[in-house]
Design a protein around this motif. Structure first.
Motif, PDB file in Angstrom:
ATOM      1  N   ASP A  42      -5.287  -8.839   0.743  1.00 16.64           N
ATOM      2  CA  ASP A  42      -5.725  -9.999   0.392  1.00 16.64           C
ATOM      3  C   ASP A  42      -5.867 -11.007   1.846  1.00 16.64           C
ATOM      4  O   ASP A  42      -6.613 -11.907   1.787  1.00 16.64           O
ATOM      5  CB  ASP A  42      -4.316 -10.777  -0.264  1.00 16.64           C
ATOM      6  N   VAL A  43      -5.502 -10.426   3.019  1.00 15.46           N
ATOM      7  CA  VAL A  43      -5.726 -11.005   4.174  1.00 15.46           C
ATOM      8  C   VAL A  43      -6.645 -10.387   5.014  1.00 15.46           C
ATOM      9  O   VAL A  43      -6.880 -10.633   6.136  1.00 15.46           O
ATOM     10  CB  VAL A  43      -4.385 -11.488   5.018  1.00 15.46           C
ATOM     11  N   ALA A  44      -7.399  -9.575   4.324  1.00 15.13           N
ATOM     12  CA  ALA A  44      -8.473  -8.844   4.884  1.00 15.13           C
ATOM     13  C   ALA A  44      -8.150  -7.688   5.979  1.00 15.13           C
ATOM     14  O   ALA A  44      -8.947  -7.702   6.953  1.00 15.13           O
ATOM     15  CB  ALA A  44      -9.973  -9.583   5.246  1.00 15.13           C
ATOM     16  N   GLU A  45      -6.726  -7.259   6.078  1.00 17.38           N
ATOM     17  CA  GLU A  45      -6.276  -6.337   7.034  1.00 17.38           C
ATOM     18  C   GLU A  45      -6.678  -5.025   6.218  1.00 17.38           C
ATOM     19  O   GLU A  45      -5.666  -4.370   5.881  1.00 17.38           O
ATOM     20  CB  GLU A  45      -5.051  -6.558   7.287  1.00 17.38           C
ATOM     21  N   ALA A  49      -4.021  -2.152   5.060  1.00 16.37           N
ATOM     22  CA  ALA A  49      -3.816  -1.994   3.838  1.00 16.37           C
ATOM     23  C   ALA A  49      -4.132  -0.503   3.020  1.00 16.37           C
ATOM     24  O   ALA A  49      -3.200   0.075   2.280  1.00 16.37           O
ATOM     25  CB  ALA A  49      -5.014  -2.792   2.789  1.00 16.37           C
ATOM     26  N   GLU A  50      -5.043   0.131   3.714  1.00 20.63           N
ATOM     27  CA  GLU A  50      -5.399   1.539   3.460  1.00 20.63           C
ATOM     28  C   GLU A  50      -4.125   2.516   3.780  1.00 20.63           C
ATOM     29  O   GLU A  50      -3.700   3.084   3.252  1.00 20.63           O
ATOM     30  CB  GLU A  50      -6.421   1.901   3.976  1.00 20.63           C
ATOM     31  N   THR A  51      -3.576   2.166   4.942  1.00 16.12           N
ATOM     32  CA  THR A  51      -2.458   2.990   5.631  1.00 16.12           C
ATOM     33  C   THR A  51      -1.404   2.679   4.620  1.00 16.12           C
ATOM     34  O   THR A  51      -0.516   3.663   4.100  1.00 16.12           O
ATOM     35  CB  THR A  51      -2.194   2.353   6.890  1.00 16.12           C
ATOM     36  N   LEU A  73     -10.343  -0.992  -1.967  1.00 14.66           N
ATOM     37  CA  LEU A  73     -10.975  -0.701  -0.663  1.00 14.66           C
ATOM     38  C   LEU A  73     -12.014   0.334  -0.645  1.00 14.66           C
ATOM     39  O   LEU A  73     -13.081  -0.018   0.111  1.00 14.66           O
ATOM     40  CB  LEU A  73      -9.675   0.043  -0.016  1.00 14.66           C
ATOM     41  N   LEU A  74     -11.858   1.375  -1.307  1.00 14.20           N
ATOM     42  CA  LEU A  74     -13.050   2.229  -1.411  1.00 14.20           C
ATOM     43  C   LEU A  74     -14.208   1.760  -1.897  1.00 14.20           C
ATOM     44  O   LEU A  74     -15.365   2.040  -1.510  1.00 14.20           O
ATOM     45  CB  LEU A  74     -12.491   3.530  -2.269  1.00 14.20           C
TER      46      LEU A  74
END
Length: 199
Positions: A42-45, A49-51, A73-74
């Motif tokens: 949500d904060v574009a990290e 996020a993926e980790t 993400l994908l």
């Protein structure tokens, strides 16, 4: 935290920082780590996020929120990729999409992404089924309608609308290699104002 000369505060919200601290614990549950993945998304990290999503899925392979973050993400990565990179990302995404749809058969993000992948791969029957399911799940989602009927003929060649500006009455269209098209309810005059790229 990066400091840029801009009008936006790039410091992550306090709840993200708090979730990072909770998720760092060895006793952190898959649910807590998945909540962190969603907050980071949500904060574009996106790397964080993926980790976090992968870590939550390592603990609990069917963790719904983590699967949804991974699919979203994908989806972004696929839209930015091209050629073999796009194919690789699509192949990576499909198992996550299918796992998410087993848990939530009407998940819009998963249905939309799987339908778009099928469409790119010219698996039209699969794409049609997922677009119809997406339409049933959320009839207001423009992706469900554009995937089913957003193919327009111009001088005998099929195009799909990539961007639509209703205020300016301008549609940005790109050619597609699809053996079907939308049947118009009325005939309209369309003029090309500017050709952005010719192949």
């Amino acid at each position: 935290v990066a400091k840029w000369n801009c009008a936006f505060d790039l410091t992550p919200p306090a709840d993200v920082i708090e979730l990072r601290q909770k998720a760092d614990s060895k006793e952190a549950s898959a649910e807590t780590i998945a909540r962190l993945a969603r907050a980071e998304f949500d904060v574009a990290e996106f790397d964080r996020a993926e980790t976090a999503a992968r870590r939550a899925l390592d603990i609990e392979p069917e963790q719904h929120a983590a699967l949804e973050v991974q699919v979203r993400l994908l989806g972004y990565l696929i839209s930015d990729a091209s050629g073999e990179g796009k194919q690789k990302r699509e192949d990576e995404a499909l198992p996550y999409i299918n796992r998410l749809l087993k848990l939530d058969e009407n998940n819009r993000a998963a249905l939309k992404l799987r339908a778009m992948i099928a469409l790119r791969r010219k698996e039209y029957d699969k794409a049609l089924l997922d677009f119809e399911r997406l339409q049933h799940a959320c009839s207001m989602d423009p992706a469900s309608w554009s995937g089913l009927s957003g193919i327009h003929l111009h001088q005998g060649e099929p195009y799909t609308v990539k961007e639509l500006d209703l205020e300016k009455r301008i549609a940005m269209a790109v050619p597609v290699d699809i053996p079907y098209y939308t049947q118009a309810r009325e005939i309209t005059e369309i003029d090309i104002l500017k050709l952005l790229k010719e192949e």
